[in-house]
Write a protein that holds these residues in place. Structure first.
Motif, PDB file in Angstrom:
ATOM      1  N   UNK A 287       0.800  -1.163   0.045  1.00 47.44           N
ATOM      2  CA  UNK A 287       0.124   0.004   0.071  1.00 47.44           C
ATOM      3  C   UNK A 287       1.039   1.265   0.095  1.00 47.44           C
ATOM      4  N   UNK A 288       0.855   1.755  -1.144  1.00 48.16           N
ATOM      5  CA  UNK A 288       2.088   2.712  -1.243  1.00 48.16           C
ATOM      6  C   UNK A 288       3.611   2.245  -0.901  1.00 48.16           C
ATOM      7  N   UNK A 289       4.347   3.019  -0.039  1.00 49.89           N
ATOM      8  CA  UNK A 289       5.434   2.303   0.583  1.00 49.89           C
ATOM      9  C   UNK A 289       5.292   1.461   1.634  1.00 49.89           C
ATOM     10  N   UNK A 290       4.192   1.228   2.296  1.00 50.35           N
ATOM     11  CA  UNK A 290       4.049   0.174   3.231  1.00 50.35           C
ATOM     12  C   UNK A 290       3.537  -0.869   2.676  1.00 50.35           C
ATOM     13  N   UNK A 291       4.065  -2.186   3.503  1.00 48.28           N
ATOM     14  CA  UNK A 291       3.660  -3.533   2.955  1.00 48.28           C
ATOM     15  C   UNK A 291       3.847  -4.255   3.865  1.00 48.28           C
ATOM     16  N   UNK A 292       3.192  -5.798   3.586  1.00 42.36           N
ATOM     17  CA  UNK A 292       3.360  -6.869   4.304  1.00 42.36           C
ATOM     18  C   UNK A 292       4.360  -7.955   3.503  1.00 42.36           C
ATOM     19  N   UNK A 293       5.271  -8.202   4.392  1.00 40.88           N
ATOM     20  CA  UNK A 293       6.451  -9.259   3.557  1.00 40.88           C
ATOM     21  C   UNK A 293       5.751 -10.273   3.044  1.00 40.88           C
ATOM     22  N   UNK A 294       6.387 -10.655   1.842  1.00 35.25           N
ATOM     23  CA  UNK A 294       5.753 -11.702   1.025  1.00 35.25           C
ATOM     24  C   UNK A 294       6.050 -13.016   1.452  1.00 35.25           C
ATOM     25  N   UNK A 295       7.176 -13.325   2.442  1.00 39.28           N
ATOM     26  CA  UNK A 295       7.251 -14.713   3.008  1.00 39.28           C
ATOM     27  C   UNK A 295       7.003 -14.845   4.287  1.00 39.28           C
ATOM     28  N   UNK A 296       6.535 -13.603   4.955  1.00 37.12           N
ATOM     29  CA  UNK A 296       6.171 -13.731   6.454  1.00 37.12           C
ATOM     30  C   UNK A 296       5.260 -12.571   6.676  1.00 37.12           C
ATOM     31  N   UNK A 297       3.833 -13.080   7.003  1.00 35.05           N
ATOM     32  CA  UNK A 297       3.026 -11.923   6.967  1.00 35.05           C
ATOM     33  C   UNK A 297       3.005 -11.253   8.426  1.00 35.05           C
ATOM     34  N   UNK A 298       3.861 -11.696   9.200  1.00 36.69           N
ATOM     35  CA  UNK A 298       3.791 -11.069  10.744  1.00 36.69           C
ATOM     36  C   UNK A 298       4.725  -9.798  10.470  1.00 36.69           C
ATOM     37  N   UNK A 299       5.243  -9.615   9.188  1.00 37.96           N
ATOM     38  CA  UNK A 299       6.421  -8.736   9.359  1.00 37.96           C
ATOM     39  C   UNK A 299       6.049  -7.279   8.392  1.00 37.96           C
ATOM     40  N   UNK A 300       5.672  -6.158   8.786  1.00 38.62           N
ATOM     41  CA  UNK A 300       5.474  -4.891   7.919  1.00 38.62           C
ATOM     42  C   UNK A 300       6.800  -4.251   7.473  1.00 38.62           C
ATOM     43  N   UNK A 301       6.718  -3.995   6.146  1.00 42.83           N
ATOM     44  CA  UNK A 301       7.906  -3.365   5.681  1.00 42.83           C
ATOM     45  C   UNK A 301       7.697  -1.895   5.214  1.00 42.83           C
ATOM     46  N   UNK A 302       8.785  -1.209   5.093  1.00 42.21           N
ATOM     47  CA  UNK A 302       9.023   0.071   4.414  1.00 42.21           C
ATOM     48  C   UNK A 302       9.915  -0.053   3.056  1.00 42.21           C
ATOM     49  N   UNK A 303       9.195   0.007   2.001  1.00 42.47           N
ATOM     50  CA  UNK A 303       9.844  -0.386   0.910  1.00 42.47           C
ATOM     51  C   UNK A 303      10.586   0.978   0.270  1.00 42.47           C
ATOM     52  N   UNK A 304      10.439   2.174   1.033  1.00 40.88           N
ATOM     53  CA  UNK A 304      11.241   3.234   0.883  1.00 40.88           C
ATOM     54  C   UNK A 304      11.347   4.542   1.507  1.00 40.88           C
ATOM     55  N   UNK A 305      10.175   5.037   1.383  1.00 41.97           N
ATOM     56  CA  UNK A 305       9.803   6.501   1.978  1.00 41.97           C
ATOM     57  C   UNK A 305       8.549   6.539   2.802  1.00 41.97           C
ATOM     58  N   UNK A 306       8.160   5.117   3.293  1.00 41.89           N
ATOM     59  CA  UNK A 306       6.722   4.973   4.157  1.00 41.89           C
ATOM     60  C   UNK A 306       7.156   5.972   5.489  1.00 41.89           C
ATOM     61  N   UNK A 307       5.886   6.580   5.945  1.00 38.68           N
ATOM     62  CA  UNK A 307       6.080   7.365   7.074  1.00 38.68           C
ATOM     63  C   UNK A 307       5.735   6.489   8.170  1.00 38.68           C
ATOM     64  N   UNK A 308       5.870   6.720   9.347  1.00 40.32           N
ATOM     65  CA  UNK A 308       5.334   5.933  10.648  1.00 40.32           C
ATOM     66  C   UNK A 308       3.760   5.904  10.561  1.00 40.32           C
ATOM     67  N   UNK A 309       3.102   7.004  10.109  1.00 39.77           N
ATOM     68  CA  UNK A 309       1.697   6.876   9.872  1.00 39.77           C
ATOM     69  C   UNK A 309       1.319   5.957   8.744  1.00 39.77           C
ATOM     70  N   UNK A 310       2.149   5.807   7.733  1.00 40.28           N
ATOM     71  CA  UNK A 310       1.790   4.962   6.857  1.00 40.28           C
ATOM     72  C   UNK A 310       1.495   3.410   7.124  1.00 40.28           C
ATOM     73  N   UNK A 311       2.762   3.113   8.093  1.00 38.16           N
ATOM     74  CA  UNK A 311       3.021   1.674   8.776  1.00 38.16           C
ATOM     75  C   UNK A 311       1.597   1.613   9.808  1.00 38.16           C
ATOM     76  N   UNK A 312       1.440   2.642  10.266  1.00 42.35           N
ATOM     77  CA  UNK A 312       0.464   2.577  11.544  1.00 42.35           C
ATOM     78  C   UNK A 312      -0.918   2.285  10.757  1.00 42.35           C
TER      79      UNK A 312
END
Ligand code: EPU
Length: 338
Positions: A287-312
């Motif tokens: 979702x934009x620069x925030x995402x859910x890792x492809x091999x482990x759904x428990x891990x959220x990832x920042x593709x590049x410029x996600x803000x803390x709010x994007x992840x939240x």
């Protein structure tokens, strides 16, 4: 000690969030730490170690204190055991590799966990059947209130699953400066029972694994499932695995017999949040620069410029979906700093 103003924390958190600290200072001795904690000019102080378990929002009106105390010391040893004190700023994985070079056993299942040694007790880090508490003897910490250096025993630390005194009654009251461990020198306890480790050892035809073999297996598993924060910003498991009571578990198990689970006690069951999140269709989604890792759904990832709010925002979406599909609440494992 140099105090910087408007300091970017991008290189100080494994999520790689480009948050700005109003002030930032690095301490390399206990005296410096005591001095800065005593400094009344900065009313709000936030401690930062390896930055591997925090989610930062964009601008934080506080003084960040980066604890960079280094050193390892063999306090005592006999034929079977070595007691080692490790300063808080030592990188966890490098320290684990050092124990293996010395053939000290105990931490091998926790290889490649990001972060520093001093912050590991806060959430009692754990992986592949072993937790920090299993080798923990005590820790030293500066009490923030009066800047005294105190020792906390294992009992006082009240360790639990991703939990300790430092997350509850002791929250924001101490800065851990060193951790003392007890390692085995021979007759190592080999913890290879965890399914993924067994498979990995089998793949490599290893029948009688050494602690180094276990470490290598864990490294191979983690590298295949978990993103390297240097390549893709993340803070490991973003959520805790929910622990539910027998009634909720029975209902869940009847409906989803294929779901993995671990029995915690006669009354409590742990359900892997990664499975729940994957079932909701989030695995590998971006979702934009925030995402859910492809091999482990428990891990959220920042593709590049996600803000803390994007992840939240993504985390909130996931929590809501899991709740609506399974009627189970999942909650973040990482600390939100705002
Ligand atoms: N699963 C899925 N889909 C996923 C992820 C997991 O179905 O996307 C299923 C797996 O197939 C397996 C079960 O969930 O049946 C458990 O998965 P895994 O063994 O990967 O462990 P986990 O419960 O997801 C926990 C820790 C990890 C630790 C591993 C191994 C927590 C919150 N996380 O994850 O810790 O490495 O066990 O011991 O307890 C961390 O804290 O940062 C961390 C990575």
């Amino acid at each position: 000690m140099i105090i910087y103003d408007h300091f970017s924390l991008k290189n100080y958190n494994t999520f790689g969030i480009d948050a700005t600290a109003r002030h930032f200072v690095e301490v390399t001795t206990i005296e410096e730490l005591q001095d800065i904690l005593n400094n009344k000019e900065y009313p709000r102080k936030i401690l930062i170690g390896g930055g591997s378990n925090m989610l930062l929002t964009d601008y934080i009106d506080a003084l960040f204190i980066h604890v960079n105390l280094k050193g390892k010391q063999l306090l005592s040893q006999d034929n079977d055991t070595a007691i080692v004190k490790v300063m808080a700023g030592e990188n966890w994985h490098d320290m684990v590799m050092w124990t293996l070079e010395n053939d000290f056993g105990g931490l091998e299942n926790m290889s490649l966990i990001p972060g520093n040694t001093g912050t590991a007790p806060i959430q009692n880090i754990g992986a592949y059947g072993v937790e920090l508490k299993d080798c923990f003897v005590s820790c030293e910490a500066v009490r923030i209130e009066d800047q005294q250096l105190v020792t906390l025993s294992k009992e006082e630390c009240k360790f639990g699953y991703r939990d300790s005194y430092f997350k509850n009654e002791g929250k924001d009251k101490y800065v851990i400066t060193s951790v003392t461990f007890s390692f085995t020198k021979n007759n190592h306890k080999i913890n290879s029972g965890y399914g993924a480790i067994e498979n990995q050892l089998e793949k490599e035809n290893i029948l009688n694994p050494t602690i180094k073999d276990i470490s290598n297996a864990v490294i191979a598993i983690r590298q295949s499932k978990l993103p390297d924060p240097k390549e893709l910003g993340n803070s490991g498991s973003f959520f805790k695995n929910p622990i539910v009571n027998k009634e909720i578990f029975k209902e869940f198990n009847l409906k989803y017999p294929e779901a993995p689970f671990y029995k915690v006690s006669d009354e409590l069951y742990k359900i892997p949040a990664g499975w729940l999140i994957e079932q909701c269709g989030f695995k590998g989604k971006r979702f934009g620069d925030a995402g859910v890792h492809k091999n482990q759904a428990l891990v959220l990832v920042n593709y590049d410029n996600a803000t803390g709010k994007d992840i939240l925002d993504l985390a909130a979406k996931i929590i809501a979906e899991v709740k609506s599909k399974f009627n189970i609440e999942i909650s973040p494992e990482v600390n939100l700093i705002k």
